[in-house]
Design an enzyme around this catalytic site. Structure first.
Site, PDB file in Angstrom:
ATOM      1  N   SER A   1      -9.855   2.066  19.378  1.00 53.54           N
ATOM      2  CA  SER A   1      -9.706   1.039  20.409  1.00 53.54           C
ATOM      3  C   SER A   1     -10.973   0.237  20.688  1.00 53.54           C
ATOM      4  O   SER A   1     -10.927  -0.719  21.450  1.00 53.54           O
ATOM      5  CB  SER A   1      -9.216   1.677  21.705  1.00 53.54           C
TER       6      SER A   1
ATOM      7  N   GLU B   1     -72.659  18.181  -4.865  1.00 51.83           N
ATOM      8  CA  GLU B   1     -72.300  17.676  -6.185  1.00 51.83           C
ATOM      9  C   GLU B   1     -73.402  16.929  -6.935  1.00 51.83           C
ATOM     10  O   GLU B   1     -73.412  16.924  -8.161  1.00 51.83           O
ATOM     11  CB  GLU B   1     -71.084  16.747  -6.047  1.00 51.83           C
TER      12      GLU B   1
END
Length: 735
Positions: free
Chosen positions: A392, A115
Site C-alpha cells: 500500500s 638501518e
C-alpha cells in the site's frame, strides 16, 4: 769467507763453449709462474676495465624508472560526513603517505640508527655492504641485503622484491643516480612512506596507527625506535606476536636506542630514562575491510566512484583517495541500533531480511543505510538490491496522479469504502480464485475485510482502504499512477500498468522508495540519491564535489495535499505509533498479500526514510510472514513502523521541529460525492443497484451524478485461499 773474482773474457768465452755442448739452454726457475701471473694481471685489468666500462654504459642506459605499482599504492579512506571519522579503507596496500616534516626528528634518527647511520654522508651505496652481500650471494645463490636506506628505498619504490644479482645490480646503479637526483630528505621521506612494518602497514603513518593508534607526529623517541626495529623483520620483531618476538624486539630496540646515543642524537640521560613502549603498544587487530553493516556503505561508495567518476577497481584500491560520504555517523548508528533492537530473533527468524535507507529531502544525500548485518558474510544489499512488492505504500502515487490532473481530484472527495467490491477493470480470467476472476477487491483484515462507509481520500489514505483506492485508480488510470511513481523517483522498468498497480504489485527497492517519498517531502523536487560528498587526492590530485541533480516533479500544491493525507496515517490511521517521534510526521504503511513484504515509509521535512522487511527462502523465493516468532503477523504497522520510529527519533534528536506546508485544497471546488450503494426510485417500486465507481467526469453540483451497474457480491462467498492474481496481479489485502 770467499771473495768472488770476476771472470776474464777468455774464461767467460770458455764457459759459453762448455755450455754449448747441451742441446737446450736451461730456463730460469719460476719463469712459468711469472707468465701466469702476468696473464692473470692482464685478465684482471681487462675485467676491471670491462666492469668499469659496463658500469658506465649501464649507468648511462638505466634511468630512474617510475615507481612500481606497489610503492605508489595508498589506501583510499572513506569518511563519515564529518570528514574526520573513518568508515573504512579501500586498499590492496594499507598505506597513507605523509611529508617528512610530519615525522618527529627523533623518529627519523631512530630509523637511521637502525638501518644506515651514515645516510647523510654516503653516496647512496655501501661498498663493504655490497661486497658482503655479493659474497653471501655467491655462496647461497640469492642476493643478500647489505643495503643502505637509499638502496632499500630504490628496491621498494622502483623495483621488485626478486633476490637476483641482476636486480641487485640495477638497485646499485639506480641508488647512485637517485642519490644525485634527489635530496637526502626526499629519499628519507619516500623510504619512510614505502617500507613495510608488519601488521599490514606500509609506511610510517599507517604503522604508527597499527602499533600505537596515533598519528606519526605524536610518536615518542622510544616508540619510533620500536618501529625502526621491526623494519628488519616484522615477523621476528613485532612484540605483539609472542614472547620470543617481544624478546627480539627489546634487544633490537636497545641496539637502536644505543646507536642514537653513539651518534649524538640522544643524550645518555634521555637514554637512561627511556623505556620499551609496552604500555602504549596496542593489540593488533587486523583490519576487517568492508565488514559489518558498514561494508554495504563501502560497496555503495565503490559503485558510485566507478559510475560517477569512472574510476576502475585498481584506481580505487591503490589511488589513496580521501572520500567524504553523506553518511551521518549518528544517524547510521541509530539505524543499526533500531534494527538490532526491533528485528525478531531466535528460532524461525533467520529468513527475515530488512533494509533501511534515509535520504535528506531536496538534497538527495543518503544519511544512513542498512543493507545487511555483515557484508563479509552476505554481499546482497537489502536496501539497494533487494526488490519486494510495494504494497500500500504505492497508493500514494495514485493520489499524486489524482491531484496532478488538469481538474484535480480533491482529497476531500468521498468514495464508498465497503468491502469487498467488484470491478470489471480488476477482473483476471487467469486468477486462481473466483473472487479474483470476478475482479474482487477487499480491505485489509479477515474476509470480507474492514468496513467503511462513504469516506474521503484523507481517511482512505489514513486507513489504507483498498476498495477506495481501486476506484481512484480506475478514475485516474493506471498509466497515470505509474507516471507519478516514475516522476517521484522510481525506475520505470518493472512498474506495471494494470489497474492493480495501485495496490503495490510492482517490485521496488527500499532506496528507491525512500527517494520517491523524499520527493514528496521536498515539496515536489526530485533529486538523484548519492553517497559521496567529495573526493580528493589520488593521481592527479583529484578535487571532486558532488553536485546534486534536481528536477521539479510535482507542484507544491500537489505535494501539500498529499502530505496532508499522509499525515492522517500517523494521526488517526495505521501508523499512530509514529507519533512517538514527537514532531510532524507523514508516512504510509504497506503490507502485501500473505505478508510477504512489510513496509513503513515516511518523512519529516528534514528526513525521508523507508524500512522494508521480507522473508527469503533458500532459493530466493518470497515467504509468508504470517507466523513470525515473537510477532505473529508481521505487517507494516508492526516491526517496520517500530524500527522507523526508533530510528527517526534518534536521528532527528536535537534538530529543529518543522511543520509541513498547509493543505492547498486542490479540487475542493469540484468535489464529487458518490450516491449510496442502493437507491429507490420514486416512480417505481423496483430497487435499482448502482455502481460505487465514480464517473469519468465531475461536476460542481454534488448531487448530480452519472452511474452504471455493477456486480453485487454474493453474501455467502467464502474467504479465498489465495488473494493474489497471477504474475503482476493485485494484492487485494494490502494495508
Amino acid at each position: 769467507m770467499s771473495t768472488s773474482r770476476p771472470k776474464t773474457r777468455a774464461q767467460a768465452k770458455a764457459g759459453q763453449e762448455r755450455g754449448a755442448k747441451s742441446p737446450k739452454t736451461a730456463k730460469p726457475k719460476g719463469s712459468a709462474a711469472k707468465r701466469w701471473a702476468k696473464w692473470l694481471g692482464i685478465t684482471a685489468l681487462a675485467g676491471f676495465l670491462l666492469l668499469v666500462i659496463g658500469f658506465f654504459v649501464a649507468y648511462s642506459m638505466i634511468d630512474a624508472p617510475k615507481p612500481n605499482d606497489l610503492a605508489a599504492a595508498q589506501a583510499s579512506i572513506i569518511y563519515y560526513a564529518d570528514g574526520k571519522t573513518e568508515i573504512d579503507r579501500i586498499s590492496q596496500v594499507n598505506r597513507q603517505s605523509v611529508p617528512l616534516k610530519q615525522v618527529p626528528k627523533a623518529v627519523q634518527e631512530a630509523h637511521l640508527a637502525a638501518e644506515d647511520r651514515n645516510f647523510y654522508q654516503n653516496s647512496g651505496i655501501s661498498p663493504t655492504g655490497i661486497l658482503r652481500g655479493a659474497w653471501a650471494t655467491l655462496r647461497g645463490g640469492t642476493a643478500q641485503s647489505g643495503s643502505t636506506i637509499t638502496q632499500q628505498y630504490v628496491k621498494n619504490y622502483f623495483l621488485s622484491q626478486d633476490q637476483t644479482l641482476t636486480r641487485k645490480g640495477k638497485e646499485i646503479i639506480i641508488a647512485i643516480k637517485i642519490a644525485k637526483e634527489q635530496s637526502k630528505d626526499q629519499i628519507l621521506e619516500n623510504y619512510l612512506n614505502t617500507i613495510y612494518y608488519g601488521r599490514g602497514a606500509f609506511g610510517i603513518e599507517t604503522a604508527s596507527k597499527a602499533y600505537f593508534n596515533k598519528d606519526v607526529s605524536k610518536l615518542t623517541p622510544s616508540e619510533g625506535a620500536l618501529l625502526a626495529s621491526v623494519v628488519k623483520g616484522p615477523s621476528f620483531f613485532d612484540p605483539g606476536l609472542g614472547a620470543s618476538e617481544k624478546a627480539n624486539a627489546e634487544a633490537r630496540w636497545k641496539y637502536v636506542m644505543d646507536g642514537m646515543v653513539t651518534e649524538g642524537w640522544l643524550t645518555p640521560q634521555q637514554r637512561a630514562a627511556a623505556q620499551f613502549p609496552t604500555k602504549s603498544l596496542i593489540t593488533y587487530k587486523p583490519n576487517r575491510n568492508a565488514s559489518g553493516p558498514n561494508g554495504f556503505i563501502t560497496d555503495a561508495v565503490k559503485r558510485e566512484l566507478k559510475a560517477t567518476l569512472k574510476l576502475s577497481d585498481t584506481d580505487i584500491d591503490r589511488g589513496g583517495y580521501r572520500i567524504v560520504t553523506t553518511i551521518d555517523q549518528k544517524a547510521q548508528k541509530a539505524a543499526v541500533d533500531a534494527i538490532k533492537a526491533r528485528m525478531p530473533t531466535g528460532k524461525g527468524t533467520s529468513s527475515l531480511r530488512v533494509g533501511l535507507t534515509s535520504i535528506r529531502p531536496g538534497d538527495g544525500a543518503v544519511v544512513a543505510m542498512y543493507g545487511g548485518a555483515d557484508y563479509q558474510k552476505e554481499q546482497f544489499n537489502t536496501a539497494t538490491q533487494a526488490s519486494m512488492q510495494a504494497g500500500s505504500t504505492f497508493k500514494i502515487f495514485t493520489l499524486l496522479a489524482a491531484l496532478s490532473q488538469n481538474k484535480p481530484i480533491s482529497t476531500k472527495t468521498k468514495f464508498d469504502g465497503h468491502s469487498p467490491q467488484y470491478f470489471k477493470e480488476f477482473q483476471d480470467p487467469n486468477a486462481k480464485t473466483d473472487f479474483l476472476r470476478r475482479g474482487g477487491v477487499r480491505n485489509f483484515g479477515p474476509f470480507p475485510g474492514e468496513q467503511f462507509g462513504n469516506i474521503d481520500l484523507r481517511k482512505a489514505t489514513g486507513h489504507s482502504v483498498n476498495t477506495v483506492y481501486a476506484q481512484l485508480n480506475i478514475k485516474v488510470g493506471p498509466q497515470a499512477t505509474k507516471d507519478a511513481a516514475v516522476a517521484a523517483g522510481l525506475p520505470a522498468k518493472g512498474i506495471g500498468t494494470n489497474y492493480a498497480n495501485v495496490l503495490g504489485t510492482s517490485h521496488v527497492t527500499v532506496t528507491d522508495m525512500a527517494n520517491a517519498y523524499a520527493t514528496i517531502a521536498s515539496q515536489g523536487t526530485r533529486v538523484t540519491p548519492y553517497f559521496i560528498r567529495s573526493v580528493t587526492g589520488g593521481p592527479g590530485n583529484l578535487d571532486y564535489k558532488a553536485k546534486p541533480v534536481r528536477k521539479v516533479a510535482f507542484d507544491k500544491g500537489v505535494t501539500a495535499d498529499t502530505v496532508d493525507a499522509m499525515q492522517q496515517v500517523v494521526q488517526d490511521g495505521t501508523a499512530v505509533y509514529a507519533q512517538n517521534v514527537g514532531r510532524p510526521v507523514a508516512g504510509k504503511t504497506g503490507t502485501t498479500t500473505d505478508n510477504k513484504a512489510a513496509w513503513f515509509d515516511g518523512f519529516t521535512p528534514q528526513l525521508a526514510t523507508a524500512v522494508g522487511i521480507y522473508s527469503s527462502g533458500p532459493k530466493g523465493e518470497e515467504l509468508s510472514m504470517n507466523h513470525v516468532p515473537g510477532v505473529g503477523e508481521l505487517t507494516g504497522a508492526t516491526v517496520p513502523l517500530h524500527i522507523w520510529t526508533d530510528y527517526m527519533t534518534a536521528a532527528l534528536q536535537g534538530q529543529k521541529v518543522i511543520d509541513f506546508p498547509k493543505r492547498a485544497g486542490l479540487g475542493d471546488n469540484q468535489i464529487y460525492t458518490p450516491p449510496p450503494t442502493t437507491t429507490s426510485t420514486t416512480t417505481s417500486s423496483t430497487t435499482t443497484t448502482t455502481t460505487t465507481t465514480p464517473p469519468t467526469t465531475t461536476t460542481t453540483t454534488p448531487t448530480q451524478t452519472t452511474t452504471s451497474p455493477t456486480i453485487k457480491p454474493p453474501p455467502t462467498l467464502p474467504p479465498p485461499t489465495t488473494i493474489t492474481l497471477g504474475a503482476g496481479g493485485p494484492s487485494s489485502t494490502t494495508q
